[in-house]
Design a protein around this motif. Structure first.
Motif, PDB file in Angstrom:
ATOM      1  N   GLY A 111       4.561  -9.776  -1.963  1.00  0.00           N
ATOM      2  CA  GLY A 111       2.918 -10.347  -1.046  1.00  0.00           C
ATOM      3  C   GLY A 111       1.989 -10.357  -2.461  1.00  0.00           C
ATOM      4  O   GLY A 111       2.262  -9.721  -2.962  1.00  0.00           O
ATOM      5  N   SER A 112       1.013 -11.086  -1.357  1.00  0.00           N
ATOM      6  CA  SER A 112      -0.173 -11.197  -2.480  1.00  0.00           C
ATOM      7  C   SER A 112      -0.825  -9.459  -2.508  1.00  0.00           C
ATOM      8  O   SER A 112      -1.043  -8.310  -2.059  1.00  0.00           O
ATOM      9  N   LYS A 139       0.628  -4.021   1.025  1.00  0.00           N
ATOM     10  CA  LYS A 139       2.159  -3.280   0.343  1.00  0.00           C
ATOM     11  C   LYS A 139       2.487  -2.036   0.287  1.00  0.00           C
ATOM     12  O   LYS A 139       2.822  -1.204   0.599  1.00  0.00           O
ATOM     13  N   GLN A 192       2.783 -10.463   4.175  1.00  0.00           N
ATOM     14  CA  GLN A 192       1.723 -10.495   4.998  1.00  0.00           C
ATOM     15  C   GLN A 192       0.742  -9.948   5.595  1.00  0.00           C
ATOM     16  O   GLN A 192       1.495 -10.021   6.737  1.00  0.00           O
ATOM     17  N   ALA A 193      -1.222 -10.452   5.973  1.00  0.00           N
ATOM     18  CA  ALA A 193      -1.808  -9.424   5.970  1.00  0.00           C
ATOM     19  C   ALA A 193      -2.256 -11.191   7.481  1.00  0.00           C
ATOM     20  O   ALA A 193      -2.827 -11.719   7.542  1.00  0.00           O
ATOM     21  N   LEU A 246      -3.185 -16.185   7.033  1.00  0.00           N
ATOM     22  CA  LEU A 246      -1.761 -16.280   6.908  1.00  0.00           C
ATOM     23  C   LEU A 246      -0.807 -17.859   6.482  1.00  0.00           C
ATOM     24  O   LEU A 246      -1.212 -18.553   7.022  1.00  0.00           O
ATOM     25  N   ARG A 278      -6.114 -12.329   7.363  1.00  0.00           N
ATOM     26  CA  ARG A 278      -6.789 -13.167   6.328  1.00  0.00           C
ATOM     27  C   ARG A 278      -6.129 -14.400   6.621  1.00  0.00           C
ATOM     28  O   ARG A 278      -5.291 -14.622   8.023  1.00  0.00           O
ATOM     29  N   VAL A 335      -2.710  -7.121   0.887  1.00  0.00           N
ATOM     30  CA  VAL A 335      -1.564  -7.219   2.734  1.00  0.00           C
ATOM     31  C   VAL A 335      -1.231  -6.292   2.763  1.00  0.00           C
ATOM     32  O   VAL A 335      -0.471  -5.857   3.838  1.00  0.00           O
ATOM     33  N   THR A 369       0.945  -7.554   8.386  1.00  0.00           N
ATOM     34  CA  THR A 369      -0.152  -6.582   8.506  1.00  0.00           C
ATOM     35  C   THR A 369      -0.528  -6.441   9.541  1.00  0.00           C
ATOM     36  O   THR A 369      -1.369  -7.536   9.423  1.00  0.00           O
ATOM     37  N   LYS A 370      -1.167  -5.345   8.733  1.00  0.00           N
ATOM     38  CA  LYS A 370      -2.992  -5.591   9.698  1.00  0.00           C
ATOM     39  C   LYS A 370      -3.217  -6.053  11.045  1.00  0.00           C
ATOM     40  O   LYS A 370      -4.081  -6.464  11.795  1.00  0.00           O
TER      41      LYS A 370
END
Length: 363
Positions: free
Chosen positions: A202-203, A208, A118-119, A124, A122, A206, A148-149
């Motif tokens: 994950g979406s 991956k 997940q990022a 979470l 945005r 994000v 991430t990010k």
């Protein structure tokens, strides 16, 4: 490349022998495209199709090969092979097929660990994480959370987000990384073991595919940016694919999933929501639904702040969804059984009519 490099081990060899498949060559499914497969073994890669018998005897989606499966092969000639049988799986990640009531979609097979990505820049979504955890635990797959990010948020904000996840999700490792600066990558690389298979969940958007490219040290998967109109991720990965890293770890990337429908939570809910399950043992009634009953220890714990109210609401939603899926599958099986019985009766009647007709003709 050896079979061991692809993740083969003594447990699969034991299953191979138990099912009398020693005379077949074996390989691992790298990818699937509408019942056309790409498989790999020590000889190389092959395009493959399943046998007509396997297709005919299959009773559900789980009987067909999935990415990550070990399969028995015949006629490995040139760059083509025939899949004779799927070697029994050690684990299978699956979800409810989107838009198809009572049907299952296979995500990947023989997974040792799932990286739930997940990022942090945005929204979470901890509810979504709990859904991923449920399908992992139900499939006996070890989950790891990857945020991430991290380069896109301040350190204070990142700490708040990590603390929020830890409050809801217990006993699950959390890694915070940046795909740009590679900060945190040493921890991820230390996680990947030779011969073990890891799945990225994950979406879209994000990170991956970027994570997979960075871990591989080369561009393997197409990456995209967020949609400006919706601020949602766009699908960079269009299919599931198994990749062997130079470090020895094995990764399976997946298309982004906006829906994670629960189909079988045997052990899934119990492990994801273990605190709720623990309180439920104190309920006055053994069949307590934890919604309106008097003497419900779970509702009391929510009111007293001992159970997170959002986690409680998510638990009830997932449980209802699981129960609805179970009922739908049971109804479908009942109808199929009834239809099968009707077909059998019609065949018997036709045979009787034919037999009487033949006897009359002989006279």
């Amino acid at each position: 490349m050896t079979l061991e490099d692809l993740g083969y081990n003594d447990r699969f060899e034991k299953l191979r022998k138990e099912h009398h498949l020693e005379d077949f060559e074996i390989g691992r499914v790298l990818s699937e495209h509408k019942e056309r497969y790409r498989v790999k073994n020590e000889k190389g890669e092959f395009d493959a199709e399943i046998t007509g018998n396997l297709r005919f005897t299959a009773t559900c989606r789980e009987d067909f090969p999935a990415v990550g499966d070990w399969v028995a092969l015949v006629n490995c000639e040139g760059d083509f092979a025939i899949i004779h049988r799927v070697i029994p799986r050690l684990s299978l990640l699956s979800r409810q097929a989107v838009g198809k009531v009572g049907e299952t979609q296979l995500i990947a097979a023989n997974i040792d660990c799932a990286l739930l990505v997940q990022a942090v820049d945005r929204d979470l979504n901890t509810n979504r994480l709990e859904r991923y955890l449920t399908i992992c635990y139900a499939s006996k797959v070890r989950p790891v959370i990857v945020l991430t990010k991290t380069d896109l948020v301040e350190a204070e904000k990142l700490n708040e987000l990590v603390a929020h996840v830890k409050q809801r999700v217990k006993n699950t490792p959390i890694f915070a990384i940046s795909n740009e600066s590679k900060e945190g990558y040493d921890s991820i690389m230390g996680l990947l073991e030779k011969g073990k298979t890891y799945c990225l969940l994950g979406s879209s958007g994000v990170g991956k595919s970027t994570l997979m490219n960075n871990l591989a040290g080369k561009r393997l998967m197409k990456t995209t940016t967020l949609s400006k109109s919706t601020n949602k991720g766009r699908h960079a990965t269009s299919h599931r694919e198994l990749i062997v890293l130079e470090s020895g770890g094995i990764l399976i990337d997946n298309p982004g999933m906006r829906e994670i429908g629960i189909i079988d939570s045997a052990g899934g809910l119990e492990n994801t929501f273990d605190r709720i399950i623990s309180f439920s043992k104190k309920c006055k009634f053994t069949d307590c639904t934890h919604t309106h009953e008097t003497g419900c220890a779970v509702r009391e714990a929510v009111e007293q702040g001992e159970i997170d109210s959002k986690s409680y609401a998510n638990f009830l939603k997932i449980e209802r969804e699981r129960d609805h899926f179970d009922r739908t599958v049971a109804e479908k099986r009942k109808k199929e059984k009834s239809f099968g019985k009707m077909v059998k009766n019609v065949k018997n009647d036709l045979q009787k009519i034919s037999s009487k007709h033949n006897k009359g003709y002989k006279k």
